[in-house]
Write a protein that holds these residues in place. Structure first.
Motif, PDB file in Angstrom:
ATOM      1  N   MET A 180      21.275   6.406   8.361  1.00  0.00           N
ATOM      2  CA  MET A 180      20.639   6.310   7.047  1.00  0.00           C
ATOM      3  C   MET A 180      19.415   7.221   7.023  1.00  0.00           C
ATOM      4  O   MET A 180      18.631   7.248   7.982  1.00  0.00           O
ATOM      5  N   THR A 181      19.251   7.949   5.943  1.00  0.00           N
ATOM      6  CA  THR A 181      18.089   8.829   5.815  1.00  0.00           C
ATOM      7  C   THR A 181      16.815   8.004   5.741  1.00  0.00           C
ATOM      8  O   THR A 181      16.700   7.086   4.934  1.00  0.00           O
ATOM      9  N   PRO A 182      15.801   8.309   6.568  1.00  0.00           N
ATOM     10  CA  PRO A 182      14.590   7.488   6.580  1.00  0.00           C
ATOM     11  C   PRO A 182      13.699   7.754   5.379  1.00  0.00           C
ATOM     12  O   PRO A 182      13.736   8.823   4.762  1.00  0.00           O
ATOM     13  N   THR A 183      12.904   6.761   5.055  1.00  0.00           N
ATOM     14  CA  THR A 183      11.863   6.899   4.042  1.00  0.00           C
ATOM     15  C   THR A 183      10.773   7.825   4.565  1.00  0.00           C
ATOM     16  O   THR A 183      10.441   7.805   5.761  1.00  0.00           O
ATOM     17  N   VAL A 184      10.204   8.644   3.687  1.00  0.00           N
ATOM     18  CA  VAL A 184       9.167   9.601   4.078  1.00  0.00           C
ATOM     19  C   VAL A 184       7.789   9.053   3.715  1.00  0.00           C
ATOM     20  O   VAL A 184       7.555   8.621   2.584  1.00  0.00           O
ATOM     21  N   VAL A 185       6.894   9.078   4.707  1.00  0.00           N
ATOM     22  CA  VAL A 185       5.502   8.683   4.495  1.00  0.00           C
ATOM     23  C   VAL A 185       4.615   9.847   4.919  1.00  0.00           C
ATOM     24  O   VAL A 185       4.827  10.451   5.972  1.00  0.00           O
ATOM     25  N   LEU A 186       3.632  10.166   4.105  1.00  0.00           N
ATOM     26  CA  LEU A 186       2.759  11.315   4.336  1.00  0.00           C
ATOM     27  C   LEU A 186       1.388  10.864   4.808  1.00  0.00           C
ATOM     28  O   LEU A 186       0.789   9.960   4.231  1.00  0.00           O
ATOM     29  N   SER A 187       0.874  11.519   5.854  1.00  0.00           N
ATOM     30  CA  SER A 187      -0.505  11.311   6.291  1.00  0.00           C
ATOM     31  C   SER A 187      -1.326  12.547   5.969  1.00  0.00           C
ATOM     32  O   SER A 187      -0.947  13.669   6.315  1.00  0.00           O
ATOM     33  N   VAL A 188      -2.448  12.334   5.300  1.00  0.00           N
ATOM     34  CA  VAL A 188      -3.401  13.400   5.009  1.00  0.00           C
ATOM     35  C   VAL A 188      -4.661  13.051   5.790  1.00  0.00           C
ATOM     36  O   VAL A 188      -5.421  12.156   5.408  1.00  0.00           O
ATOM     37  N   ALA A 189      -4.874  13.728   6.912  1.00  0.00           N
ATOM     38  CA  ALA A 189      -5.908  13.268   7.835  1.00  0.00           C
ATOM     39  C   ALA A 189      -6.276  14.374   8.822  1.00  0.00           C
ATOM     40  O   ALA A 189      -5.733  15.476   8.784  1.00  0.00           O
ATOM     41  N   GLY A 190      -7.203  14.035   9.722  1.00  0.00           N
ATOM     42  CA  GLY A 190      -7.647  14.960  10.740  1.00  0.00           C
ATOM     43  C   GLY A 190      -6.966  14.721  12.072  1.00  0.00           C
ATOM     44  O   GLY A 190      -6.270  13.721  12.269  1.00  0.00           O
ATOM     45  N   PRO A 205      10.932  13.897  -0.315  1.00  0.00           N
ATOM     46  CA  PRO A 205      10.752  12.784  -1.254  1.00  0.00           C
ATOM     47  C   PRO A 205       9.745  11.764  -0.691  1.00  0.00           C
ATOM     48  O   PRO A 205      10.120  10.736  -0.138  1.00  0.00           O
ATOM     49  N   VAL A 206       8.482  12.064  -0.835  1.00  0.00           N
ATOM     50  CA  VAL A 206       7.435  11.212  -0.275  1.00  0.00           C
ATOM     51  C   VAL A 206       7.380   9.890  -1.046  1.00  0.00           C
ATOM     52  O   VAL A 206       7.207   9.871  -2.263  1.00  0.00           O
ATOM     53  N   ALA A 207       7.540   8.786  -0.315  1.00  0.00           N
ATOM     54  CA  ALA A 207       7.523   7.462  -0.940  1.00  0.00           C
ATOM     55  C   ALA A 207       6.142   6.838  -0.939  1.00  0.00           C
ATOM     56  O   ALA A 207       5.811   6.033  -1.814  1.00  0.00           O
ATOM     57  N   ALA A 262      -1.841   3.061   8.695  1.00  0.00           N
ATOM     58  CA  ALA A 262      -0.552   3.752   8.736  1.00  0.00           C
ATOM     59  C   ALA A 262       0.607   2.756   8.688  1.00  0.00           C
ATOM     60  O   ALA A 262       1.603   2.984   7.993  1.00  0.00           O
ATOM     61  N   ALA A 263       0.474   1.654   9.425  1.00  0.00           N
ATOM     62  CA  ALA A 263       1.509   0.620   9.372  1.00  0.00           C
ATOM     63  C   ALA A 263       1.624   0.049   7.962  1.00  0.00           C
ATOM     64  O   ALA A 263       2.735  -0.187   7.459  1.00  0.00           O
ATOM     65  N   LEU A 264       0.494  -0.161   7.316  1.00  0.00           N
ATOM     66  CA  LEU A 264       0.491  -0.687   5.952  1.00  0.00           C
ATOM     67  C   LEU A 264       1.204   0.270   5.002  1.00  0.00           C
ATOM     68  O   LEU A 264       2.027  -0.155   4.170  1.00  0.00           O
ATOM     69  N   ALA A 265       0.921   1.564   5.120  1.00  0.00           N
ATOM     70  CA  ALA A 265       1.584   2.547   4.253  1.00  0.00           C
ATOM     71  C   ALA A 265       3.090   2.555   4.476  1.00  0.00           C
ATOM     72  O   ALA A 265       3.872   2.603   3.519  1.00  0.00           O
ATOM     73  N   ALA A 266       3.515   2.505   5.734  1.00  0.00           N
ATOM     74  CA  ALA A 266       4.948   2.514   6.032  1.00  0.00           C
ATOM     75  C   ALA A 266       5.643   1.271   5.490  1.00  0.00           C
ATOM     76  O   ALA A 266       6.758   1.347   4.943  1.00  0.00           O
ATOM     77  N   LEU A 267       4.996   0.126   5.625  1.00  0.00           N
ATOM     78  CA  LEU A 267       5.603  -1.120   5.144  1.00  0.00           C
ATOM     79  C   LEU A 267       5.661  -1.164   3.622  1.00  0.00           C
ATOM     80  O   LEU A 267       6.637  -1.644   3.033  1.00  0.00           O
ATOM     81  N   LEU A 268       4.636  -0.655   2.956  1.00  0.00           N
ATOM     82  CA  LEU A 268       4.676  -0.566   1.491  1.00  0.00           C
ATOM     83  C   LEU A 268       5.789   0.386   1.051  1.00  0.00           C
ATOM     84  O   LEU A 268       6.507   0.119   0.075  1.00  0.00           O
ATOM     85  N   ALA A 269       5.940   1.489   1.773  1.00  0.00           N
ATOM     86  CA  ALA A 269       6.992   2.454   1.434  1.00  0.00           C
ATOM     87  C   ALA A 269       8.371   1.835   1.556  1.00  0.00           C
ATOM     88  O   ALA A 269       9.298   2.205   0.826  1.00  0.00           O
TER      89      ALA A 269
END
Length: 276
Positions: free
Chosen positions: A1-11, A72-74, A220-227
């Protein structure tokens, strides 16, 4: 299954504990594909931040456009953003997504990672379009420019528009029962939803000096779980549980001369890939 995409904008963190290193490994542990935008390059280790380079604005903007034009950033999460221009860019381009903002303004070592112009850009542009923000107590004070009890600060930030998880408050619990809480130390986070009374979220603390990258890992975990479709309260609980498990994994490590890294190992029996 194609995974959901999550984007990090960070250092970056050259020690591998925080920033993009923490975000990408945490995304993978939750069964999502991580994309990234580098907003700052730091010379950093377990003892502190020694140098910071902020890439030119057009390089940051170019990375962001490349990701958004192709994937397709979720959901997205932010860490250190480096400049007020980048803060405004993120608000404009990612404000329509599920957006977790970790307002990285002050490092654990005390290093200042965002000046007054950056702080003002957060308050005026980014916080109003964020889904959830995850400041610690020092970051909440910096954003608001005032002191106060954690629940009061969380409520003031929620009044700007986002849900708020103010993390990391420690206190002595009356009846510790878990072996890891034998000292009686309890960690209380505060959840504030816009228009609602703040709620305390308490759990046994894990006494450890290997906690560098904890805030990045939680957000990051929170963003992935929301996605992946969890509602905000459930995602917060799951993200906190995951972060605690990683702290437990690394609590007796001996890495570095300062505050060691939270674990980012994901052996098969530690994977968090269950379907929401």
């Amino acid at each position: 299954m194609t995974p959901t995409v999550v984007l990090s904008v960070a250092g970056t963190d050259s020690g591998g504990a925080a920033g993009l290193a923490a975000d990408l490994t945490t995304f993978a542990a939750h069964g999502t594909h991580g994309a990234l935008v580098v907003t700052a390059v730091t010379a950093q280790d377990t003892t502190g931040v020694h140098a910071i380079h902020v890439p030119p604005y057009d390089v940051v903007a170019g990375q962001l456009e490349a990701v958004l034009d192709d994937l397709p950033v979720a959901a997205a999460k932010t860490g250190m953003l480096g400049s007020p221009e980048t803060v405004r860019l993120v608000a404009e381009r990612l404000g329509h997504l599920l957006l977790v903002v970790d307002p990285v303004l002050v490092a654990t070592s005390g290093a200042v990672l965002g000046n007054e112009a950056v702080r003002a850009a957060y308050v005026d542009h980014l916080l109003p379009v964020a889904t959830v923000i995850t400041p610690n107590l020092d970051e909440a004070r910096a954003l608001l420019g005032c002191d106060g009890a954690p629940d009061q600060l969380a409520a003031k930030l929620a009044a700007l528009g986002p849900a708020v998880v103010l993390t990391g408050g420690l206190e002595w619990g009356p009846e510790p029962t878990a072996s890891d809480a034998a000292t009686g130390l309890v960690c209380t986070d505060w959840l504030a939803l816009p228009g609602e009374e703040p709620l305390p979220l308490s759990h046994p603390a894990l006494p450890t000096t290997n906690d560098h990258g904890t805030g990045c890992t939680f957000s990051a975990a929170l963003a992935a779980l929301l996605a992946r479709g969890l509602p905000i309260p459930a995602a917060i609980r799951r993200a906190a549980a995951y972060t605690s498990s990683q702290l437990a994994l690394s609590r007796r490590w001996d890495l570095g001369r300062g505050r060691g890294p939270i674990a980012h190992l994901t052996p098969l029996h530690h994977r968090h890939e269950e379907t929401p």
